[in-house]
Design a protein around this motif. Sequence first.
Motif, PDB file in Angstrom:
ATOM      1  N   LYS A  45       0.849  -1.185   0.000  1.00  0.00           N
ATOM      2  CA  LYS A  45       0.000   0.000   0.000  1.00  0.00           C
ATOM      3  C   LYS A  45       0.892   1.245   0.000  1.00  0.00           C
ATOM      4  O   LYS A  45       2.097   1.156   0.247  1.00  0.00           O
ATOM      5  N   ALA A  77      -2.865   9.844  -3.946  1.00  0.00           N
ATOM      6  CA  ALA A  77      -3.282   8.551  -3.397  1.00  0.00           C
ATOM      7  C   ALA A  77      -3.408   8.631  -1.879  1.00  0.00           C
ATOM      8  O   ALA A  77      -2.678   9.373  -1.222  1.00  0.00           O
ATOM      9  N   LEU A  78      -4.313   7.850  -1.339  1.00  0.00           N
ATOM     10  CA  LEU A  78      -4.496   7.743   0.103  1.00  0.00           C
ATOM     11  C   LEU A  78      -3.582   6.661   0.658  1.00  0.00           C
ATOM     12  O   LEU A  78      -3.133   5.774  -0.069  1.00  0.00           O
ATOM     13  N   ASP A  94      -4.020   3.964   2.309  1.00  0.00           N
ATOM     14  CA  ASP A  94      -4.412   2.568   2.163  1.00  0.00           C
ATOM     15  C   ASP A  94      -4.649   2.152   0.708  1.00  0.00           C
ATOM     16  O   ASP A  94      -5.070   1.020   0.455  1.00  0.00           O
ATOM     17  N   ASP A  95      -4.369   3.049  -0.236  1.00  0.00           N
ATOM     18  CA  ASP A  95      -4.494   2.684  -1.650  1.00  0.00           C
ATOM     19  C   ASP A  95      -3.402   1.687  -2.015  1.00  0.00           C
ATOM     20  O   ASP A  95      -2.265   1.804  -1.543  1.00  0.00           O
TER      21      ASP A  95
END
Length: 67
Positions: A22, A46-47, A49-50
């Motif tokens: 991740k 992007a986050l 947990d992406d």
Amino acid sequence: MIKIKVIGRKIEKELEYQEGMKVKDVLRAVGFNTESAIAKVNGKVALEDDPVKDNDYVEIIPVVSGG
């Protein structure tokens, strides 16, 4: 391999891809956490947990704060 570039710092490296990785794993690999940097994967924000995939390009933008 995942290509990583830290914006504003002369850091460019490759990280071996591991299944299930991740964004937060990539950040940790270059000494950042999710509160100290923003990540872009293949040009898109992007986050933490992406997921990341093999051959992704990750840009890390350190967050500057202070007063």
